[in-house]
Motif scaffolding. Structure first.
Motif, PDB file in Angstrom:
ATOM      1  N   ALA A  78       0.817  -1.217   0.000  1.00  0.00           N
ATOM      2  CA  ALA A  78       0.000   0.000   0.000  1.00  0.00           C
ATOM      3  C   ALA A  78       0.845   1.260   0.000  1.00  0.00           C
ATOM      4  CB  ALA A  78      -0.947  -0.011   1.204  1.00  0.00           C
ATOM      5  N   VAL A  79       1.981   1.233   0.683  1.00  0.00           N
ATOM      6  CA  VAL A  79       2.833   2.421   0.739  1.00  0.00           C
ATOM      7  C   VAL A  79       3.425   2.719  -0.631  1.00  0.00           C
ATOM      8  CG1 VAL A  79       4.927   3.394   1.754  1.00  0.00           C
ATOM      9  CG2 VAL A  79       3.332   2.092   3.186  1.00  0.00           C
ATOM     10  N   ALA A  80       3.939   1.694  -1.311  1.00  0.00           N
ATOM     11  CA  ALA A  80       4.550   1.884  -2.630  1.00  0.00           C
ATOM     12  C   ALA A  80       3.503   1.925  -3.745  1.00  0.00           C
ATOM     13  CB  ALA A  80       5.544   0.770  -2.919  1.00  0.00           C
ATOM     14  N   ARG A  81       2.237   1.593  -3.399  1.00  0.00           N
ATOM     15  CA  ARG A  81       1.164   1.522  -4.389  1.00  0.00           C
ATOM     16  C   ARG A  81       1.548   0.604  -5.552  1.00  0.00           C
ATOM     17  NH1 ARG A  81      -1.832   7.298  -4.834  1.00  0.00           N
ATOM     18  NH2 ARG A  81      -2.092   7.608  -2.604  1.00  0.00           N
ATOM     19  N   SER A  82       1.983  -0.585  -5.174  1.00  0.00           N
ATOM     20  CA  SER A  82       2.397  -1.552  -6.181  1.00  0.00           C
ATOM     21  C   SER A  82       1.912  -2.935  -5.766  1.00  0.00           C
ATOM     22  CB  SER A  82       3.917  -1.556  -6.330  1.00  0.00           C
ATOM     23  OG  SER A  82       4.518  -1.982  -5.116  1.00  0.00           O
ATOM     24  N   GLY A  83       1.908  -3.849  -6.721  1.00  0.00           N
ATOM     25  CA  GLY A  83       1.523  -5.217  -6.410  1.00  0.00           C
ATOM     26  C   GLY A  83       1.114  -5.970  -7.653  1.00  0.00           C
ATOM     27  N   TRP A  84       0.568  -7.151  -7.426  1.00  0.00           N
ATOM     28  CA  TRP A  84       0.141  -7.994  -8.535  1.00  0.00           C
ATOM     29  C   TRP A  84      -1.098  -8.767  -8.124  1.00  0.00           C
ATOM     30  CZ3 TRP A  84      -0.109 -13.048  -7.194  1.00  0.00           C
ATOM     31  CH2 TRP A  84       0.699 -13.482  -6.152  1.00  0.00           C
ATOM     32  N   SER A  85      -1.822  -9.224  -9.119  1.00  0.00           N
ATOM     33  CA  SER A  85      -3.009 -10.047  -8.907  1.00  0.00           C
ATOM     34  C   SER A  85      -3.069 -11.087 -10.020  1.00  0.00           C
ATOM     35  CB  SER A  85      -4.265  -9.182  -8.936  1.00  0.00           C
ATOM     36  OG  SER A  85      -5.422  -9.981  -8.818  1.00  0.00           O
ATOM     37  N   VAL A  86      -3.369 -12.336  -9.639  1.00  0.00           N
ATOM     38  CA  VAL A  86      -3.468 -13.435 -10.600  1.00  0.00           C
ATOM     39  C   VAL A  86      -4.797 -14.138 -10.390  1.00  0.00           C
ATOM     40  CG1 VAL A  86      -2.513 -15.690 -11.244  1.00  0.00           C
ATOM     41  CG2 VAL A  86      -0.974 -13.779 -10.766  1.00  0.00           C
ATOM     42  N   VAL A  87      -5.459 -14.468 -11.501  1.00  0.00           N
ATOM     43  CA  VAL A  87      -6.719 -15.203 -11.454  1.00  0.00           C
ATOM     44  C   VAL A  87      -6.573 -16.483 -12.271  1.00  0.00           C
ATOM     45  CG1 VAL A  87      -9.179 -15.184 -12.047  1.00  0.00           C
ATOM     46  CG2 VAL A  87      -8.082 -13.092 -11.194  1.00  0.00           C
ATOM     47  N   VAL A  88      -6.929 -17.605 -11.647  1.00  0.00           N
ATOM     48  CA  VAL A  88      -6.966 -18.901 -12.316  1.00  0.00           C
ATOM     49  C   VAL A  88      -8.439 -19.280 -12.449  1.00  0.00           C
ATOM     50  CG1 VAL A  88      -6.415 -21.362 -12.112  1.00  0.00           C
ATOM     51  CG2 VAL A  88      -4.756 -19.628 -11.359  1.00  0.00           C
ATOM     52  N   THR A  89      -8.855 -19.632 -13.650  1.00  0.00           N
ATOM     53  CA  THR A  89     -10.229 -20.054 -13.888  1.00  0.00           C
ATOM     54  C   THR A  89     -10.196 -21.467 -14.449  1.00  0.00           C
ATOM     55  OG1 THR A  89     -10.819 -17.774 -14.399  1.00  0.00           O
ATOM     56  CG2 THR A  89     -12.401 -19.466 -15.044  1.00  0.00           C
ATOM     57  N   GLY A  90     -11.035 -22.339 -13.880  1.00  0.00           N
ATOM     58  CA  GLY A  90     -11.069 -23.713 -14.363  1.00  0.00           C
ATOM     59  C   GLY A  90     -12.047 -24.567 -13.586  1.00  0.00           C
ATOM     60  N   ARG A  91     -12.187 -25.779 -14.038  1.00  0.00           N
ATOM     61  CA  ARG A  91     -13.112 -26.729 -13.410  1.00  0.00           C
ATOM     62  C   ARG A  91     -12.523 -27.228 -12.090  1.00  0.00           C
ATOM     63  NH1 ARG A  91     -17.546 -28.593 -15.010  1.00  0.00           N
ATOM     64  NH2 ARG A  91     -17.162 -27.878 -17.116  1.00  0.00           N
ATOM     65  N   ALA A  92     -13.373 -27.269 -11.072  1.00  0.00           N
ATOM     66  CA  ALA A  92     -12.975 -27.781  -9.765  1.00  0.00           C
ATOM     67  C   ALA A  92     -13.459 -29.219  -9.613  1.00  0.00           C
ATOM     68  CB  ALA A  92     -13.564 -26.916  -8.658  1.00  0.00           C
ATOM     69  N   THR A  93     -12.585 -30.077  -9.131  1.00  0.00           N
ATOM     70  CA  THR A  93     -12.965 -31.467  -8.874  1.00  0.00           C
ATOM     71  C   THR A  93     -12.412 -31.882  -7.514  1.00  0.00           C
ATOM     72  OG1 THR A  93     -10.983 -32.264 -10.019  1.00  0.00           O
ATOM     73  CG2 THR A  93     -13.016 -32.152 -11.312  1.00  0.00           C
ATOM     74  N   VAL A  94     -13.109 -32.790  -6.893  1.00  0.00           N
ATOM     75  CA  VAL A  94     -12.637 -33.359  -5.636  1.00  0.00           C
ATOM     76  C   VAL A  94     -11.778 -34.571  -5.977  1.00  0.00           C
ATOM     77  CG1 VAL A  94     -13.343 -34.480  -3.489  1.00  0.00           C
ATOM     78  CG2 VAL A  94     -14.650 -32.537  -4.373  1.00  0.00           C
ATOM     79  N   VAL A  95     -10.606 -34.650  -5.394  1.00  0.00           N
ATOM     80  CA  VAL A  95      -9.704 -35.779  -5.633  1.00  0.00           C
ATOM     81  C   VAL A  95     -10.279 -37.006  -4.928  1.00  0.00           C
ATOM     82  CG1 VAL A  95      -7.388 -36.685  -5.237  1.00  0.00           C
ATOM     83  CG2 VAL A  95      -7.705 -34.278  -5.864  1.00  0.00           C
ATOM     84  N   THR A  96     -10.595 -38.027  -5.723  1.00  0.00           N
ATOM     85  CA  THR A  96     -11.191 -39.250  -5.162  1.00  0.00           C
ATOM     86  C   THR A  96     -10.265 -40.462  -5.258  1.00  0.00           C
ATOM     87  OG1 THR A  96     -12.288 -39.709  -7.270  1.00  0.00           O
ATOM     88  CG2 THR A  96     -13.561 -38.493  -5.610  1.00  0.00           C
TER      89      THR A  96
END
Length: 140
Positions: A78-96
């Motif tokens: 917040a002080v330097a007003r810098s950063g990054w953001s990443v979004v992953v989109t995909g199908r979610a599955t439960v490991v069986t």
């Protein structure tokens, strides 16, 4: 995005590298036909899937099973007003698969909540996008 607005798009490899640096993100899904966001610790698997560890009885497991979700993680100064953001989109599955569950028990994330029993949720990294904000001067 122009070069002067401070934003820079990140490529897939850069996004995955940054994701591997932070322990917590947010899974975005639908709960009772409304948007829901849940902060959760995670890790990346060797195939670049996002892995979550939670209780088999959790609302999250029932809501995300075999549906497309988004997962977002970021880091900001917040002080330097810098950063990054990443979004992953995909199908979610439960490991069986028992062998896969055992492998993830050794190498995957462990829940920050005490669990008697755990399940792993895998979010395929079908679409990975990110952007970085370089420091900008504050108000004078």
């Amino acid at each position: 995005m122009s070069q002067t607005d401070g934003f820079r798009a990140l490529d897939r490899q850069e996004c995955l590298r940054l994701l591997a640096k932070v322990p917590v993100g947010r899974v975005v899904y639908t709960r009772q036909a409304l948007p829901a966001v849940l902060p959760i610790n995670f890790s990346l698997d060797t195939d670049t899937s996002v892995l979550l560890c939670t209780s088999p009885a959790s609302d999250l497991v029932h809501a995300v099973r075999n549906v497309v979700v988004a997962f977002e993680a970021d880091e900001f100064d917040a002080v330097a007003r810098s950063g990054w953001s990443v979004v992953v989109t995909g199908r979610a599955t439960v490991v069986t698969d028992p062998a896969e569950h055992e492998r993830l028990s050794q190498t995957g994330p462990s829940s920050w909540m005490p669990l008697r029993e755990s399940v792993f949720v895998r979010i395929e990294s079908e679409m990975v996008t990110g952007r970085e904000l370089g420091g900008t001067p504050g108000p004078q």
